[in-house]
Design an enzyme around this catalytic site. Structure first.
Site, PDB file in Angstrom:
ATOM      1  N   LYS A 262       1.114  -1.210  -0.024  1.00 50.20           N
ATOM      2  CA  LYS A 262       0.016   0.045  -0.049  1.00 50.20           C
ATOM      3  C   LYS A 262       0.836   1.272  -0.016  1.00 50.20           C
ATOM      4  O   LYS A 262       0.558   2.250  -0.651  1.00 50.20           O
ATOM      5  CB  LYS A 262      -0.943   0.051   1.144  1.00 50.20           C
ATOM      6  CG  LYS A 262      -1.893   1.173   1.275  1.00 50.20           C
ATOM      7  CD  LYS A 262      -2.948   0.928   2.324  1.00 50.20           C
ATOM      8  CE  LYS A 262      -3.838   0.096   2.471  1.00 50.20           C
ATOM      9  NZ  LYS A 262      -4.630  -0.223   3.639  1.00 50.20           N
ATOM     10  N   GLU A 274       0.928   7.122 -13.028  1.00 51.79           N
ATOM     11  CA  GLU A 274      -0.147   6.442 -13.726  1.00 51.79           C
ATOM     12  C   GLU A 274      -0.349   7.478 -14.894  1.00 51.79           C
ATOM     13  O   GLU A 274      -1.120   7.191 -15.937  1.00 51.79           O
ATOM     14  CB  GLU A 274      -1.427   6.384 -12.891  1.00 51.79           C
ATOM     15  CG  GLU A 274      -1.307   5.056 -12.086  1.00 51.79           C
ATOM     16  CD  GLU A 274      -2.156   4.806 -11.129  1.00 51.79           C
ATOM     17  OE1 GLU A 274      -2.919   3.865 -11.136  1.00 51.79           O
ATOM     18  OE2 GLU A 274      -2.317   5.473  -9.934  1.00 51.79           O
ATOM     19  N   ASP A 416      33.634 -29.092 -32.131  1.00 57.57           N
ATOM     20  CA  ASP A 416      34.875 -29.040 -32.424  1.00 57.57           C
ATOM     21  C   ASP A 416      35.107 -28.677 -33.932  1.00 57.57           C
ATOM     22  O   ASP A 416      34.803 -29.157 -34.760  1.00 57.57           O
ATOM     23  CB  ASP A 416      35.840 -30.212 -32.115  1.00 57.57           C
ATOM     24  CG  ASP A 416      37.278 -30.057 -32.661  1.00 57.57           C
ATOM     25  OD1 ASP A 416      37.873 -28.936 -32.679  1.00 57.57           O
ATOM     26  OD2 ASP A 416      38.003 -31.232 -33.217  1.00 57.57           O
ATOM     27  N   GLY A 479      42.318 -20.767 -34.365  1.00 57.11           N
ATOM     28  CA  GLY A 479      42.419 -19.160 -34.394  1.00 57.11           C
ATOM     29  C   GLY A 479      42.520 -18.616 -33.002  1.00 57.11           C
ATOM     30  O   GLY A 479      42.416 -19.160 -31.929  1.00 57.11           O
ATOM     31  N   ASP A 520      41.269 -24.318 -29.916  1.00 59.03           N
ATOM     32  CA  ASP A 520      41.707 -25.631 -29.753  1.00 59.03           C
ATOM     33  C   ASP A 520      42.806 -25.905 -28.835  1.00 59.03           C
ATOM     34  O   ASP A 520      42.913 -26.945 -27.981  1.00 59.03           O
ATOM     35  CB  ASP A 520      41.840 -26.429 -31.222  1.00 59.03           C
ATOM     36  CG  ASP A 520      42.802 -25.683 -31.987  1.00 59.03           C
ATOM     37  OD1 ASP A 520      43.573 -24.776 -31.525  1.00 59.03           O
ATOM     38  OD2 ASP A 520      42.919 -25.907 -33.183  1.00 59.03           O
ATOM     39  N   CYS A 584      51.704 -18.353 -40.165  1.00 58.94           N
ATOM     40  CA  CYS A 584      51.379 -17.077 -39.839  1.00 58.94           C
ATOM     41  C   CYS A 584      52.315 -15.803 -40.555  1.00 58.94           C
ATOM     42  O   CYS A 584      51.620 -14.608 -40.393  1.00 58.94           O
ATOM     43  CB  CYS A 584      51.879 -16.882 -38.355  1.00 58.94           C
ATOM     44  SG  CYS A 584      53.524 -16.799 -38.081  1.00 58.94           S
TER      45      CYS A 584
END
Length: 725
Positions: A262, A274, A416, A479, A520, A584
């Site tokens: 209340k 409201e 995987d 990666g 991985d 790389c």
């Protein structure tokens, strides 16, 4: 006598479901629909009481009738006042009225939910009248007086259907009989995770206006904390001030009927909520529509259990204010503001959370709770003694239980992504591969994502048949990966269209499961840590010797990722200032000397010069030259091949020595197809070239057949284990 027992077993089970308010009906309705769908087994009675029957709270009993349930009894049990005394008087009034109803209905089982004072009256009356009770969502911890009520109901109840492993463990610790505890999940998730035909934009426009779009509004729902009513009212006012300042469309629901509500409504009206153009204030919204609004909100704020439970199924950002839910398990989507004592704190939380999306969480269910509960109800034997028995000592080892309808095998879905194949497996908590799937890895992003989802969905369906519960998805990929964001930053050249890819979001959204991923090499280290030679080892290094060279570093029992997620790129340790070119783009990397591709390159060179094949060797015309032929030639005395392998072994050994001097592990684990060949030479290089304090470090070969899949699974299983401790 036996005929009487047979007739008792064949008759329908009379189940009375008692619902007290809009919140518990969302959990009970799926069970009620399930019971109604099996009239051959169950006779459903519905009892409605509590705030369902109060106009100020929306007369929500009407939605039960709209769902076509026959209401057996309506009990007016609420004494108005919304203070502590009124709550006590409401419990007393319910206890006066319930005996007549229960005596008339004479149910075999009474189903009660949660932690409301109405439910406590129900459980007390039924227990004293020797009626069996099934309690839903017992064993949970929220941090308020609700805990005391919830645990009291659990002690009065004969059977329990809980939502999480932690809740199950709490019930066991409370001396409840493990054979009477069902780890079911939350029934509302059966509805949340099922496809819906409703257009969510229509729902948004109905409740918030035609101009409002998804993710551009806030859902607010704050209830009083009955042990701190004045604090609750203060936080509520601060929340409203912050929402007004934040200036976003907001759907706000009235608080529940607890003591203090209340005062909260009075604050809402004093601030003109409201009539405010940014707010829509509602007493009730049907659950199916409400949950759609939560699913597509930019943020949910307040202290409703919906925020820490159902919202997680959609990854909706949540701000939990105060202490009401701080004990509950939550997903990543929940930001706690426990000491919400200033406008600025709440406003800052809105800035942090609004508009974000998080991985979907299934902590509280997987969408199969109702079938489990119905199966559990069918297993109840009414000829068993009614008197409860308590189990001392309080805790049994959960993994020793293997009861079909009580505990399924906890599993992870492992994925995987290799350069050639895409593999998916169902992996148990103990590292057993329950089922494995393999298909060629597609060359394009769209095809690859589609295949991952297709294979994963097939595996999830098989998991149900195998009695396995999938806790999440772990992905191993080549990666450089940002595991925190679930993004593949840079892929290897072997996997095309796989850089700057957010993999977590599409998988989590489609599968409704939390998703983890890592590269991985790191996954191989995680596999050793959980299932292999790395168990219990504080510091170790895993090196993969396969097509390339990779690995992972575990330091103080934790995987090392580095500031830009490059830690563990062991294949690119330079062992020469010049040397052959690496994939790389650099030169002199150990991968350019010791990987399977490097050995294949040297084998082809010797073959082209007619220096590879020795007496006794045979190479078919259609057979490609590989590292296997180089090793075979060396074993048969080919000096050229032996020289190549010596150089490769020395390069790998020097790289390992560098690792020892940088990270000082106590163990080196070689994994991959070349591990058994390299183990002895690498150990020799260490004894020759390492510092004296490192020369005794052992090099072992992995015993794991599927390190990438097991490592992917371990990300899921370890997280689950931490959550349930």
């Amino acid at each position: 006598m036996s005929r009487m027992m047979e007739e008792q077993n064949q008759r329908k089970l009379r189940v009375c479901v008692a619902t007290c308010n809009r919140a518990d009906y969302s959990k009970l309705a799926p069970i009620m629909f399930g019971l109604k769908a099996h009239p051959e087994s169950f006779e459903l009675e519905v009892m409605v009481l509590g705030s369902h029957l109060i106009d100020d709270y929306g007369n929500t009993f009407r939605m039960i009738e709209q769902d076509d349930f026959d209401v057996s009894s309506k009990l007016h049990t609420i004494v108005r006042g919304e203070d502590e005394a009124a709550m006590v008087e409401s419990v007393g009034l319910a206890l006066v009225k319930l005996p007549d109803v229960l005596q008339r209905l004479r149910p075999d089982i009474l189903v009660v939910h949660g932690d409301r004072f109405d439910a406590l009256a129900l459980a007390t009356a039924a227990a004293l009248m020797n009626i069996r009770i099934l309690h839903l969502e017992g064993g949970e911890v929220s941090g308020t007086i609700d805990d005391s009520i919830r645990h009291a109901i659990s002690k009065l109840s004969h059977y329990h259907a809980c939502c999480t492993r932690s809740a199950e463990q709490h019930l066991i610790a409370m001396c409840e009989d493990h054979s009477r505890i069902l780890l079911a999940g939350c029934p509302s998730y059966d509805k949340l995770l099922s496809p819906t035909k409703n257009n969510h934009l229509d729902t948004i426009h109905t409740w918030l206006g035609d101009m409002v779009q998804e993710n551009q509004y806030i859902v607010a729902l704050q209830h009083p904390v009955t042990t701190d009513i004045q604090g609750s009212i203060k936080i509520y006012g601060l929340m409203l001030d912050a929402l007004i300042s934040f200036n976003k469309k907001t759907l706000i629901l009235f608080p529940n009927i607890d003591a203090g509500s209340k005062g909260m409504v009075r604050v809402m009206r004093m601030k003109g909520i409201e009539q405010h153009p940014n707010f829509r204030a509602m007493k009730h919204i049907p659950f199916e529509q409400f949950i759609q609004l939560v699913a597509h909100a930019g943020c949910m704020i307040g202290n409703s259990s919906c925020g820490v439970r159902e919202a997680g199924a959609y990854g909706t950002p949540v701000i939990n204010l105060g202490s009401r839910q701080t004990g509950r398990e939550t997903g990543e989507n929940v930001l706690h503001v426990r000491d919400a004592d200033t406008h600025n704190k709440i406003y800052h939380a809105l800035e942090l959370q609004f508009g974000k999306r998080y991985p979907c969480s299934k902590i509280y269910g997987d969408g199969n709770a109702v079938p489990r509960i119905l199966k559990f109800l069918r297993s109840i034997k009414l000829d068993e003694p009614l008197q409860k028995s308590f189990c001392f000592p309080p805790v049994k080892e959960a993994f020793s239980q293997d009861i079909d309808h009580i505990l399924e095998t906890q599993c992870a879905l492992a994925v995987d992504l290799g350069g050639t194949n895409l593999r998916v497996a169902i992996v148990s908590m103990r590292g057993k591969i329950m089922r494995k799937y393999c298909k060629p890895n597609p060359k394009t992003y769209e095809s690859r994502i589609q295949l991952i989802l297709s294979m994963s969905q097939d595996a999830i369906q098989d998991a149900v048949r195998l009695n396995c519960r999938i806790l999440g998805v772990g992905v191993s990929t080549g990666g450089r990966v940002n595991p925190q964001e679930g993004v593949i930053l840079h892929s290897t050249k072997l996997i095309q269209e796989w850089s700057s890819v957010d993999l977590r979001t599409p998988l989590s959204d489609a599968l409704h499961l939390p998703v983890w991923l890592d590269n991985d090499g790191n996954c191989a280290a995680l596999a050793e840590k959980k299932f292999g030679h790395g168990q219990g080892v504080e510091n170790f290094v895993t090196i993969i010797t396969g097509t390339g060279i990779g690995g992972g570093i575990v330091h103080h029992h934790e995987l090392v990722h580095g500031s830009t997620f490059c830690a563990g790129e062991l294949g690119h340790i330079m062992v020469s200032l010049d040397g052959p070119e690496c994939m790389c783009g650099s030169r002199g990397c150990v991968e350019a000397y010791a990987s399977g591709m490097a050995l294949q390159r040297e084998a082809k060179r010797l073959h082209d010069e007619d220096l590879l094949i020795t007496e006794g060797m045979e190479l078919k015309k259609v057979e490609a030259v590989s590292a296997v032929h180089l090793i075979s030639a060396a074993q048969q005395g080919n000096a050229k091949a032996q020289a190549v392998l010596k150089t490769a072994s020395t390069a790998l050994g020097v790289a390992v020595v560098n690792i020892l001097h940088m990270t000082n592990p106590s163990l080196v684990i070689l994994s991959g197809v070349l591990a058994s060949y390299y183990q002895s030479p690498v150990q020799d290089i260490i004894s020759q070239r390492a510092l004296a304090s490192s020369q005794g470090i052992k090099v072992v070969t992995s015993d794991l057949e599927e390190p990438a899949l097991l490592g992917a699974a371990s990300m899921v299983l370890d997280y689950t284990t931490r959550r349930s401790c």
